[in-house]
Write a protein that holds these residues in place. Structure first.
Motif, PDB file in Angstrom:
ATOM      1  N   ASP A 194     -23.862  25.491  10.049  1.00 48.15           N
ATOM      2  CA  ASP A 194     -23.791  26.429  11.744  1.00 48.15           C
ATOM      3  C   ASP A 194     -23.883  25.440  12.948  1.00 48.15           C
ATOM      4  O   ASP A 194     -23.369  25.820  13.812  1.00 48.15           O
ATOM      5  N   GLN A 195     -24.593  24.278  12.659  1.00 45.71           N
ATOM      6  CA  GLN A 195     -24.472  23.222  13.486  1.00 45.71           C
ATOM      7  C   GLN A 195     -22.983  22.535  13.871  1.00 45.71           C
ATOM      8  O   GLN A 195     -22.323  22.368  14.866  1.00 45.71           O
ATOM      9  N   VAL A 196     -22.233  22.554  12.666  1.00 42.40           N
ATOM     10  CA  VAL A 196     -20.822  22.075  12.674  1.00 42.40           C
ATOM     11  C   VAL A 196     -20.121  23.054  13.563  1.00 42.40           C
ATOM     12  O   VAL A 196     -19.190  22.758  14.593  1.00 42.40           O
ATOM     13  N   GLU A 197     -20.394  24.244  13.365  1.00 40.61           N
ATOM     14  CA  GLU A 197     -19.563  25.363  14.267  1.00 40.61           C
ATOM     15  C   GLU A 197     -19.966  25.242  15.600  1.00 40.61           C
ATOM     16  O   GLU A 197     -18.988  25.351  16.654  1.00 40.61           O
ATOM     17  N   LYS A 198     -21.201  25.125  16.081  1.00 40.90           N
ATOM     18  CA  LYS A 198     -21.536  24.915  17.414  1.00 40.90           C
ATOM     19  C   LYS A 198     -20.930  23.801  18.078  1.00 40.90           C
ATOM     20  O   LYS A 198     -20.495  23.869  19.196  1.00 40.90           O
ATOM     21  N   LEU A 199     -20.765  22.668  17.366  1.00 40.58           N
ATOM     22  CA  LEU A 199     -20.439  21.284  17.837  1.00 40.58           C
ATOM     23  C   LEU A 199     -19.048  21.323  18.073  1.00 40.58           C
ATOM     24  O   LEU A 199     -18.347  21.062  19.001  1.00 40.58           O
ATOM     25  N   ASP A 200     -18.222  22.301  17.155  1.00 39.80           N
ATOM     26  CA  ASP A 200     -16.669  22.244  17.248  1.00 39.80           C
ATOM     27  C   ASP A 200     -16.396  23.086  18.404  1.00 39.80           C
ATOM     28  O   ASP A 200     -15.311  22.719  18.898  1.00 39.80           O
ATOM     29  N   ALA A 202     -18.373  23.359  21.097  1.00 40.66           N
ATOM     30  CA  ALA A 202     -18.768  22.625  22.261  1.00 40.66           C
ATOM     31  C   ALA A 202     -17.754  21.728  22.714  1.00 40.66           C
ATOM     32  O   ALA A 202     -17.560  21.386  24.036  1.00 40.66           O
ATOM     33  N   ARG A 203     -17.304  20.866  21.797  1.00 42.93           N
ATOM     34  CA  ARG A 203     -16.314  19.838  22.029  1.00 42.93           C
ATOM     35  C   ARG A 203     -15.010  20.493  22.565  1.00 42.93           C
ATOM     36  O   ARG A 203     -14.107  19.808  23.227  1.00 42.93           O
ATOM     37  N   SER A 204     -14.493  21.754  22.296  1.00 47.47           N
ATOM     38  CA  SER A 204     -13.570  22.236  22.762  1.00 47.47           C
ATOM     39  C   SER A 204     -13.446  22.998  24.199  1.00 47.47           C
ATOM     40  O   SER A 204     -12.783  23.199  24.856  1.00 47.47           O
ATOM     41  N   ILE A 205     -14.731  23.168  24.704  1.00 44.75           N
ATOM     42  CA  ILE A 205     -15.030  23.943  25.624  1.00 44.75           C
ATOM     43  C   ILE A 205     -15.896  23.113  27.070  1.00 44.75           C
ATOM     44  O   ILE A 205     -15.753  23.254  28.067  1.00 44.75           O
ATOM     45  N   GLY A 206     -16.086  21.650  26.552  1.00 45.41           N
ATOM     46  CA  GLY A 206     -16.800  21.044  27.550  1.00 45.41           C
ATOM     47  C   GLY A 206     -16.765  19.332  27.105  1.00 45.41           C
ATOM     48  O   GLY A 206     -16.098  19.270  26.231  1.00 45.41           O
ATOM     49  N   THR A 207     -17.430  18.659  27.689  1.00 43.37           N
ATOM     50  CA  THR A 207     -17.585  17.261  27.538  1.00 43.37           C
ATOM     51  C   THR A 207     -18.726  16.909  26.875  1.00 43.37           C
ATOM     52  O   THR A 207     -19.886  17.353  27.157  1.00 43.37           O
ATOM     53  N   LEU A 208     -18.659  16.259  25.742  1.00 44.16           N
ATOM     54  CA  LEU A 208     -20.037  15.918  24.869  1.00 44.16           C
ATOM     55  C   LEU A 208     -20.411  14.511  25.317  1.00 44.16           C
ATOM     56  O   LEU A 208     -19.910  13.667  25.735  1.00 44.16           O
ATOM     57  N   SER A 209     -21.910  14.251  24.943  1.00 39.51           N
ATOM     58  CA  SER A 209     -22.755  13.047  25.261  1.00 39.51           C
ATOM     59  C   SER A 209     -23.728  13.025  24.305  1.00 39.51           C
ATOM     60  O   SER A 209     -24.135  14.056  23.905  1.00 39.51           O
ATOM     61  N   LEU A 210     -23.907  11.965  23.769  1.00 36.87           N
ATOM     62  CA  LEU A 210     -24.943  11.757  22.812  1.00 36.87           C
ATOM     63  C   LEU A 210     -26.137  11.004  23.695  1.00 36.87           C
ATOM     64  O   LEU A 210     -25.941  10.165  24.224  1.00 36.87           O
TER      65      LEU A 210
END
Length: 284
Positions: A194-200, A202-210
Motif C-alpha cells: 500500500d505504501q508503494v501505491e501511495k508513493l507512486d 505522490a510522485r506523479s501529482i507533486g514533488t518528493l523530498s526525503l
C-alpha cells in the motif's frame, strides 16, 4: 630441625592450593566456559553476497553465551545469501541469512511482504547524500495549488505522506558500512504494497523530498501539513461558495384562441296579438 618442622606446613599449603585449582576448574566448567564451535566470518561480508567456504570457519564460543541462531555446521551455509552485513569474527546467525534457495542481489535483502521501489532524487531531495543504506527516512510531497471542477482552487500544501521508510540502496550500492555521504540520482526504498501505491501516486501529482530521521525514533509525525497561509501566518482562506444555478425559465403554454360565436340570424318582424293568441309577423 627448623626445616623439618616447616615441611608439614608446606605440604598443607600445597594441598590447599591444589584443591583450590580443582574447585576453580569445576566452577568454571559449571559456568559453561568450555566452549562449543560456531561458524564465524573470517572476512567482512557485505549485504546480498553469497557465502563462500573461505569466508567461514568454526571457532570456540562459550556455551553460556552462544547467540540464538548460531550455526555449528559449515555445510548448512553452503550457497546461502546474507541479508545484512557480517563483520570479521562475528558469528553467522540464521537471522542474517536469506531463506535457502534465494538468489543473490538486492532482492535477497527485501523483507517478507515488502517491496523495493526506486525514486529519482537530487542533491537536495536526497538529503545532500546523507540518506545511506540502512537509514530511515520520511517522504514529503509538495502539491501546488490547482483548480477544481466547480471553479475553486485547492490550496498548495506540503505534507509527510510516508514515515520511517528503510533505505535499501543508493544508486546501485547497498553497502551499509560506508558512512561517507554520496550524492546520487536514485534511492531504493523498502515499502509495503500500500505504501508503494501511495508513493507512486505522490510522485506523479507533486514533488518528493526525503527527510532523514533518527534511527531509533519510532514516533509518528502526526502533522496536518503546511499551507501558504500557515507558513506566512495568514488566516486560512475559506473556499468560495459554489455559484447558485439560476432557476430554469417557466415556459407558459400559448392561450387557446377563443372562437367567436356565430351571430344570431337577424329577425326583422313584429309580434301580432289577436285576443288571446300571439303570433310573430315577419316582413320580407
Amino acid at each position: 630441625m627448623r626445616n623439618t618442622k616447616a615441611l608439614p606446613i608446606i605440604g598443607v599449603a600445597l594441598f590447599l592450593a591444589l584443591a583450590s585449582v580443582l574447585v576453580a576448574a569445576k566452577w568454571m566448567g559449571d559456568q559453561g566456559v568450555s566452549g562449543t564451535r560456531v561458524a564465524v566470518a573470517t572476512a567482512d561480508i557485505v549485504q546480498g553476497a553469497r557465502l563462500a567456504p573461505e569466508q567461514l570457519q568454526l571457532a570456540e564460543w562459550p556455551v553460556g553465551s552462544v547467540p540464538p541462531g548460531a550455526i555449528t555446521d559449515l555445510k548448512q551455509l553452503e550457497g546461502r545469501i546474507v541479508r545484512s552485513d557480517v563483520a570479521r569474527g562475528e558469528p553467522v546467525l540464521e537471522s542474517k541469512l536469506a531463506p535457502p534457495g534465494t538468489m543473490g542481489g538486492l532482492s535477497a535483502v527485501v523483507s517478507s511482504g515488502k517491496r523495493a521501489m526506486t525514486v529519482r532524487v537530487n542533491d537536495v531531495i536526497g538529503v545532500a547524500g546523507f540518506a545511506l543504506p540502512g537509514n530511515f527516512v520520511d517522504i514529503l510531497v509538495n502539491l501546488e495549488s490547482t483548480s477544481t471542477d466547480n471553479g475553486t482552487r485547492s490550496p498548495s500544501i506540503s505534507k509527510i505522506v510516508l514515515e520511517r521508510i528503510l533505505v535499501l540502496a543508493v544508486a546501485q550500492e547497498s553497502n551499509r558500512d560506508d558512512s561517507k555521504p554520496r550524492v546520487v540520482n536514485a534511492v531504493t526504498l523498502e515499502l509495503s504494497p500500500d505504501q508503494v501505491e501511495k508513493l507512486d501516486l505522490a510522485r506523479s501529482i507533486g514533488t518528493l523530498s526525503l527527510v532523514l530521521r533518527n534511527q531509533v525514533d519510532p514516533q509518528p509525525a502526526n502533522t496536518a501539513g503546511a499551507t501558504r497561509e500557515s507558513v506566512l501566518g495568514l488566516p486560512e482562506a475559506k473556499p468560495a461558495p459554489a455559484p447558485v444555478a439560476a432557476p430554469a425559465p417557466v415556459v407558459q403554454a400559448a392561450p387557446t384562441p377563443v372562437r367567436p360565436r356565430p351571430a344570431a340570424p337577424r329577425n326583422d318582424g313584429v309580434l301580432v296579438i289577436r285576443g288571446l293568441d300571439a303570433a310573430p309577423q315577419a316582413f320580407n
